[in-house]
Design an enzyme around this catalytic site. Structure first.
Site, PDB file in Angstrom:
ATOM      1  N   GLY A 149      52.656  23.951  56.752  1.00 56.55           N
ATOM      2  CA  GLY A 149      53.634  22.974  57.207  1.00 56.55           C
ATOM      3  C   GLY A 149      53.952  23.170  58.688  1.00 56.55           C
ATOM      4  N   ALA A 151      57.581  36.363  51.377  1.00 54.80           N
ATOM      5  CA  ALA A 151      56.890  37.632  51.599  1.00 54.80           C
ATOM      6  C   ALA A 151      56.893  38.005  53.080  1.00 54.80           C
ATOM      7  CB  ALA A 151      55.459  37.543  51.082  1.00 54.80           C
ATOM      8  N   SER A 190      60.043  29.931  66.663  1.00 54.43           N
ATOM      9  CA  SER A 190      59.981  31.132  65.834  1.00 54.43           C
ATOM     10  C   SER A 190      58.832  32.076  66.214  1.00 54.43           C
ATOM     11  CB  SER A 190      59.883  30.671  64.384  1.00 54.43           C
ATOM     12  OG  SER A 190      59.890  31.740  63.506  1.00 54.43           O
TER      13      SER A 190
END
Ligand code: NG1
Ligand code: ZN
Length: 534
Positions: A505, A378, A64
């Site tokens: 995480g 967010a 990502s």
């Protein structure tokens, strides 16, 4: 006879002394220590598919928004959801077994424990983002899948949401819930057509500049544009930061995470005041919007803004369609949502807000309990999901007048436009454009809906992040003892203060978030809490 599982696992030995965890976003770390994990993930994917009678399971190789030298892998359930929690634990155990024999034993123990018939076919779909390590790691997964005797479909490069889409399409093909054609073309056709219908002939004002983080979203957006209505009629898109030939440029000084964290446009950005811009992350499952206002001040429209915009629009359409009594909309956020956004949804939109721990799977589960659940982190990761009943109601409702018919048609197109299997930057981006076009809003008008409380997000390196334990949707610490009380004291010293700390995480760090009435107070609060955490 030699055991192909032992062979495959021993071909990719695990580095010594490393502990792997299937976290919020699967396994994610430096790419050069992931080979052994990927082979074992191949085995787990095959078992998971067999445990579901041969349903297609997805394996996405991506890290990502992480730096180019990282990589990762996550598993996708048949309808495109994140892996079931029990299987996350099993994946972690599998990743930490020492060698081939131990892994092979764990593999058969798992089969026995879950009554998995190893003769059942296993079907697995794989794809990856554009990282340089992707090809090697794909080879490692393939070795695991082959050893487990799985049927494999390799889609090459895809965005994470495209992979989720493929998995859902493959598993629903030919049923009443068919989600679409499981090809890239099918994806573009579905979302392109829905965009056109949802626009109802309206044209977006100005153009949209899309920063693709030099990731897989670049080439995929370029392809998607070919399936959108002509730009003169709908939306003009400029694609920037789409260099995937240079993998070391991925997420560097660009992309959704850079923009959200630094609260500024990518330094390479060349847009004029009031030009509408958005940034995707490295695997195109996050999007944030922004612009420079007339005074050249950077203005961010993040995931909270997308949620409020979309919730208010869908609320209007449900009302206009005459369905307000039967369909209730709710918004799901995490503790990182700006306090002003939460207040706007509750007090202005008069909708229910739920707060869950970080990680889309938590938001998704909460949203599943709603008729229409709008969930966004967010940072721009999120989507909207519609319950079975809501889908039936919207599909079967007989409109009483042309106004209701128009709203119903918009709602139906939105259902197609929103990737309901997972948050999808490309689909979310088109959805935002539809809403702005319908409302005839500029980004400034979108921004004017409420004023964000100044906030600061810090990353603190600590000796052991595992000692940070939380409760109340991660808003309060229960360990280390006494720390929460100290944070509370600091929060009380500033106006409209709120702050919390939690272990990341996805990175080896603790994140500290703080917001307050002024920028100075928010910065100060964040710094003080970070000091306490150290
Ligand atoms: P962690 O590292 O657990 O904070 C980050 C994001 C999450 C989520 C995951 C998965 C923040 C503060 N945290 O999680 O929202 O997107 O990555 O990618 O943005
Ligand atoms: Zn992402």
């Amino acid at each position: 006879m030699s055991d192909p599982i032992i062979e495959a696992v021993d071909k990719h030995p695990a580095p010594k002394g490393l502990q792997y965890t299937y976290g919020t976003a699967g396994f994610r770390t430096k790419a050069d220590v992931l080979d052994s994990v990927l082979t074992r993930v191949g085995l787990v994917a095959a078992l998971r598919s067999r445990s579901l009678k041969g349903k297609w399971i997805g394996v996405m190789i991506t890290a990502s928004h992480n730096p180019p030298e990282d990589n990762g892998v996550k598993l996708v359930e048949p309808l495109g959801n994140m892996l079931q929690e029990e299987w996350e634990v099993l994946s972690t155990e599998m990743a930490n077994k020492t060698g081939g024999e131990e892994v092979a034993k764990f593999y058969s123990d798992m089969a026995a424990k879950y009554n998995i018939d190893l003769e059942t076919p296993a079907r697995v779909v794989v794809a990856r983002d554009t990282r340089a390590s992707g090809a090697r790691l794909l080879g490692c997964v393939q070795d695991g899948l082959k050893a487990a005797g799985a049927e494999v479909k390799d889609y090459g490069f895809l965005t994470t949401p495209q992979l989720h889409y493929m998995v859902r399409c493959l598993n629903t093909e030919g049923t009443k819930d068919a989600y679409g054609t499981p090809t890239e073309k099918g994806y573009y056709e579905k979302f392109g057509a829905a965009f056109k219908t949802a626009l109802k002939g309206k044209k977006a004002s100005g153009s949209l500049t899309v920063d693709c983080a030099n990731g897989v979203g670049g080439p995929k957006l370029t392809e998607l544009i070919k399936y959108l209505p002509p730009k003169e009629e709908a939306l003009e898109i400029h694609v920037v930061n789409d260099n995937v030939i240079k993998p070391e440029a991925l997420n560097v000084d660009c992309g959704a995470d850079f923009v959200k964290t630094n609260q500024r446009a990518p330094p390479s950005s060349k847009t004029d005041p009031n030009d509408r811009c958005c940034s995707l992350d490295g695997d195109a499952d996050r999007v944030v919007f922004y612009f420079k206002d007339s005074n050249n001040v950077f203005r961010l429209l993040d995931g909270d803004r997308i949620a409020t915009l979309v919730a208010s629009f869908l609320g209007d359409q449900v009302r206009l369609a005459g369905l307000a009594d039967s369909i209730k909309i709710g918004v799901v956020q995490t503790a990182y949502a700006n306090g002003a956004a939460t207040q706007y949804v509750e007090q202005h939109l008069k909708l229910k807000v739920d707060c869950t721990p970080t990680g889309v799977k938590h938001l998704h589960h909460a949203a599943e309990k709603l008729d229409i659940g709008v969930y966004f982190e967010a940072n721009g990761h999120g989507t909207v999901i519609f319950s079975e009943n809501t889908l039936d109601t919207i599909a079967n409702y007989e409109p009483k007048n042309p106004g209701q018919a128009e709203a119903l048609s918009v709602l139906r197109a939105c259902i197609d436009l929103i990737n309901q299997s997972v948050g999808d930057a490309l689909s979310d981006m088109l959805l935002v454009e539809v809403v702005l076009a319908h409302k005839s809003w500029s980004t400034q008008e979108w921004l004017n809906t409420y004023t964000d409380l100044p906030n600061r997000l810090l990353k603190v390196t600590v000796k052991d992040r595992n000692v940070f334990k939380t409760t109340d949707a991660e808003r309060r610490l229960t360990s280390p003892e006494g720390l929460q009380e100290k944070i509370d004291k600091e929060v009380q010293k500033v106006r409209q203060g709120r702050s919390f700390a939690r272990a990341s995480g996805t990175e080896d760090a603790v994140r500290v978030y703080a917001e307050a009435a002024t920028k100075a107070e928010a910065e100060d609060l964040a710094r003080k809490v970070a000091e306490l955490v150290k």
